[in-house]
Design an enzyme around this catalytic site. Structure first.
Site, PDB file in Angstrom:
ATOM      1  N   CYS A  28      14.697 -18.933 -19.324  1.00  0.00           N
ATOM      2  CA  CYS A  28      15.031 -19.780 -18.164  1.00  0.00           C
ATOM      3  C   CYS A  28      14.182 -21.051 -18.119  1.00  0.00           C
ATOM      4  O   CYS A  28      14.466 -21.958 -17.325  1.00  0.00           O
ATOM      5  CB  CYS A  28      14.862 -18.993 -16.872  1.00  0.00           C
ATOM      6  SG  CYS A  28      15.988 -17.594 -16.780  1.00  0.00           S
ATOM      7  N   HIS A  76      13.868 -23.648 -11.038  1.00  0.00           N
ATOM      8  CA  HIS A  76      14.812 -22.724 -11.672  1.00  0.00           C
ATOM      9  C   HIS A  76      15.414 -21.820 -10.596  1.00  0.00           C
ATOM     10  O   HIS A  76      14.720 -21.328  -9.706  1.00  0.00           O
ATOM     11  CB  HIS A  76      14.089 -21.876 -12.724  1.00  0.00           C
ATOM     12  CG  HIS A  76      14.947 -20.770 -13.242  1.00  0.00           C
ATOM     13  ND1 HIS A  76      16.190 -21.001 -13.792  1.00  0.00           N
ATOM     14  CD2 HIS A  76      14.765 -19.419 -13.266  1.00  0.00           C
ATOM     15  CE1 HIS A  76      16.726 -19.846 -14.138  1.00  0.00           C
ATOM     16  NE2 HIS A  76      15.892 -18.877 -13.830  1.00  0.00           N
ATOM     17  N   ASN A 123      22.373 -17.431 -11.368  1.00  0.00           N
ATOM     18  CA  ASN A 123      21.338 -17.821 -12.325  1.00  0.00           C
ATOM     19  C   ASN A 123      22.017 -18.163 -13.658  1.00  0.00           C
ATOM     20  O   ASN A 123      22.506 -17.272 -14.349  1.00  0.00           O
ATOM     21  CB  ASN A 123      20.343 -16.666 -12.498  1.00  0.00           C
ATOM     22  CG  ASN A 123      19.202 -16.997 -13.447  1.00  0.00           C
ATOM     23  OD1 ASN A 123      19.225 -18.006 -14.146  1.00  0.00           O
ATOM     24  ND2 ASN A 123      18.198 -16.135 -13.473  1.00  0.00           N
TER      25      ASN A 123
HETATM   26  O1  UT7 Z   1      15.601 -15.976 -14.239  1.00  0.00           O
HETATM   27  C1  UT7 Z   1      14.618 -15.204 -14.838  1.00  0.00           C
HETATM   28  C2  UT7 Z   1      13.731 -14.608 -13.867  1.00  0.00           C
HETATM   29  N1  UT7 Z   1      14.397 -13.606 -13.077  1.00  0.00           N
HETATM   30  C3  UT7 Z   1      14.032 -13.451 -11.822  1.00  0.00           C
HETATM   31  O2  UT7 Z   1      13.209 -14.189 -11.347  1.00  0.00           O
HETATM   32  C4  UT7 Z   1      14.635 -12.302 -11.035  1.00  0.00           C
HETATM   33  C5  UT7 Z   1      13.550 -11.693 -10.178  1.00  0.00           C
HETATM   34  N2  UT7 Z   1      13.979 -10.504  -9.426  1.00  0.00           N
HETATM   35  C6  UT7 Z   1      14.853 -10.555  -8.402  1.00  0.00           C
HETATM   36  O3  UT7 Z   1      15.444 -11.558  -8.106  1.00  0.00           O
HETATM   37  C7  UT7 Z   1      15.015  -9.314  -7.577  1.00  0.00           C
HETATM   38  O4  UT7 Z   1      14.010  -8.388  -7.921  1.00  0.00           O
HETATM   39  C8  UT7 Z   1      16.411  -8.637  -7.703  1.00  0.00           C
HETATM   40  C9  UT7 Z   1      17.469  -9.495  -7.062  1.00  0.00           C
HETATM   41  C10 UT7 Z   1      16.734  -8.394  -9.161  1.00  0.00           C
HETATM   42  C11 UT7 Z   1      16.402  -7.302  -6.977  1.00  0.00           C
HETATM   43  O5  UT7 Z   1      16.039  -7.496  -5.616  1.00  0.00           O
HETATM   44  P1  UT7 Z   1      14.902  -6.620  -4.930  1.00  0.00           P
HETATM   45  O6  UT7 Z   1      14.801  -7.040  -3.537  1.00  0.00           O
HETATM   46  O7  UT7 Z   1      13.662  -6.727  -5.795  1.00  0.00           O
HETATM   47  O8  UT7 Z   1      15.518  -5.188  -4.988  1.00  0.00           O
HETATM   48  P2  UT7 Z   1      14.911  -3.845  -5.641  1.00  0.00           P
HETATM   49  O9  UT7 Z   1      15.030  -3.894  -7.130  1.00  0.00           O
HETATM   50  O10 UT7 Z   1      13.561  -3.568  -5.038  1.00  0.00           O
HETATM   51  O11 UT7 Z   1      15.911  -2.758  -5.102  1.00  0.00           O
HETATM   52  C12 UT7 Z   1      15.956  -2.426  -3.696  1.00  0.00           C
HETATM   53  C13 UT7 Z   1      17.096  -1.459  -3.479  1.00  0.00           C
HETATM   54  C14 UT7 Z   1      17.096  -0.289  -4.470  1.00  0.00           C
HETATM   55  O12 UT7 Z   1      17.559   0.863  -3.770  1.00  0.00           O
HETATM   56  P3  UT7 Z   1      16.515   1.956  -3.171  1.00  0.00           P
HETATM   57  O13 UT7 Z   1      15.738   2.445  -4.365  1.00  0.00           O
HETATM   58  O14 UT7 Z   1      15.660   1.206  -2.201  1.00  0.00           O
HETATM   59  O15 UT7 Z   1      17.416   2.971  -2.572  1.00  0.00           O
HETATM   60  C15 UT7 Z   1      18.095  -0.683  -5.499  1.00  0.00           C
HETATM   61  O16 UT7 Z   1      18.673   0.435  -6.144  1.00  0.00           O
HETATM   62  O17 UT7 Z   1      18.348  -2.118  -3.687  1.00  0.00           O
HETATM   63  C16 UT7 Z   1      19.123  -1.387  -4.646  1.00  0.00           C
HETATM   64  N3  UT7 Z   1      19.940  -2.350  -5.379  1.00  0.00           N
HETATM   65  C17 UT7 Z   1      21.133  -2.761  -4.949  1.00  0.00           C
HETATM   66  N4  UT7 Z   1      21.853  -2.449  -3.855  1.00  0.00           N
HETATM   67  C18 UT7 Z   1      23.040  -3.059  -3.713  1.00  0.00           C
HETATM   68  C19 UT7 Z   1      19.636  -2.988  -6.541  1.00  0.00           C
HETATM   69  N5  UT7 Z   1      20.649  -3.823  -6.868  1.00  0.00           N
HETATM   70  C20 UT7 Z   1      21.590  -3.688  -5.895  1.00  0.00           C
HETATM   71  C21 UT7 Z   1      22.831  -4.280  -5.686  1.00  0.00           C
HETATM   72  N6  UT7 Z   1      23.516  -3.940  -4.571  1.00  0.00           N
HETATM   73  N7  UT7 Z   1      23.360  -5.186  -6.524  1.00  0.00           N
END
Ligand code: UT7
Length: 338
Positions: A117, A259, A289
């Site tokens: 990225c 980004h 993204n």
């Molecule tokens: O471009 C390169 C660099 N990339 C980035 O900078 C990306 C950085 N990361 C992120 O943007 C975020 O971490 C994500 C968008 C990928 C995920 O968001 P988050 O707030 O960190 O969510 P999480 O991984 O902590 O998941 C929270 C909950 C989980 O459920 P439980 O364990 O709390 O029951 C996940 O299973 O959300 C669940 N979850 C979803 N729910 C609905 C994960 N993805 C989804 C989804 N829809 N698409």
């Protein structure tokens, strides 16, 4: 590193495919919902390149042709074309070779640059060095990715994030003593992040095989939470370092161009560097993204609002880890049409 002969962006163009993938459509594909995606990422829709045999170059060629036309540039006068991408058409030849050939950049040498990225900023810095040394007078830098090619549409943690697109800029020598152009760049990398954001297979270590396909190892994987934290810290720190190095206050900055990985990351970075969100370029809501394409697509979207003398800070973070910031003074008013 401060540059002696200053490079400046002389035009910008972009291309995104017509096909729109909405959050509602993703709800039909994986266990997710519009509210989760919107509140956790800020993404409402993204563009997807459809069609057999169509790769990243298709989008990049459209963007570069538009760039050449709007800046009235003869493609034969281009010295160098760099394509930043993690989704090249093929492993070899370079997608940049394919683009240069298609647009008639017959004199240009061309190559791909891979910094995930951060690729566009790294490539723009490289272009600035070629201009500074006098080795090149006209350089095209393309940031382009067909992320849909390496996205697992059964994995809700990643498939909601990515989109396809391409953006391109023409880089030339700034008018002498004008003060416009790329003033300074900081590029950083740390391979300690290699296990947090990666596409495992398809390279020399894990060549494509039945086993790699079955293991879904050709798709992009990330530890979202840890990447999120690293992105906020790294981008904030490098922006602060750049601003301090040039005695810039938030009031001096016309736009922060970050980004586009997650709107919450952008908000946290903006807060930490004390730049208000109305000065932060955003396109994540409509494109998701797009990896190497996010920055040039932002510049393309905001080009009509930019004025000569506007001070911009570009900031990136991506796989590797790689990150960096660039300070530039914009060199023309509004949309470039020659
Ligand atoms: O471009 C390169 C660099 N990339 C980035 O900078 C990306 C950085 N990361 C992120 O943007 C975020 O971490 C994500 C968008 C990928 C995920 O968001 P988050 O707030 O960190 O969510 P999480 O991984 O902590 O998941 C929270 C909950 C989980 O459920 P439980 O364990 O709390 O029951 C996940 O299973 O959300 C669940 N979850 C979803 N729910 C609905 C994960 N993805 C989804 C989804 N829809 N698409």
């Amino acid at each position: 590193m401060k540059l002696i002969k200053r490079a400046s962006i002389a035009g910008v163009a972009g291309y995104v495919p017509d096909n729109v993938l909405t959050n509602d459509a993703l709800e039909q594909m994986v266990a997710t919902n519009d509210q989760w995606i919107t509140t956790r990422t800020g993404i409402q829709e993204r563009r997807i390149l459809k069609g057999a045999g169509l790769g990243t170059s298709v989008m990049a060629i459209r963007a570069v042709k538009d760039l050449l036309q709007k800046t009235a540039t003869d493609p034969a006068t281009i010295d160098l074309l760099i394509c930043a991408t993690i989704t090249p058409d093929q492993i070899t030849p370079a997608t940049a070779n394919i683009i240069a050939h298609a647009v008639g950049a017959t004199r240009a040498f061309s190559y791909d640059l891979q910094a995930a990225c951060s690729g566009f900023l790294y490539a723009l810095d490289t272009a600035a060095q070629f201009i500074a040394s006098g080795r090149a007078k006209k350089v095209i830098v393309v940031g382009a990715d067909k992320m849909s090619a390496i996205t697992d549409y059964t994995d809700r943690a990643t498939c909601i994030l990515f989109g396809d697109g391409a953006g391109a800029v023409l880089v030339t020598e700034a008018e002498a003593d004008s003060g416009y152009g790329i003033v300074d760049t900081i590029c950083k990398s740390d391979g300690g992040g290699q296990h947090l954001l990666y596409q495992k297979a398809g390279g020399s270590r894990w060549p494509a095989s039945h086993a790699t396909v079955e293991a879904k190892a050709h798709y992009i994987h990330q530890d979202g939470q840890n990447v999120f934290k690293a992105a906020v810290t790294a981008m904030s720190e490098v922006v602060v370092e750049m601003m301090a190095g040039h005695q810039l206050t938030p009031a001096d900055i016309a736009y922060l161009v970050p980004h586009q990985a997650n709107r919450r990351i952008l908000q946290l970075v903006a807060d930490r560097v004390a730049i208000p969100m109305e000065k932060v370029m955003l396109n994540i809501h409509k494109y998701g993204n797009t990896t190497a394409a996010t920055l040039p697509l932002c510049l393309w979207d905001y080009e009509s609002k930019l004025k000569k003398g506007d001070k911009l800070i570009l900031a990136v973070f991506g796989g590797g880890f790689t990150w960096g910031a660039m300070y530039m003074i914009w060199g023309y008013d509004g949309c470039k049409m020659m």
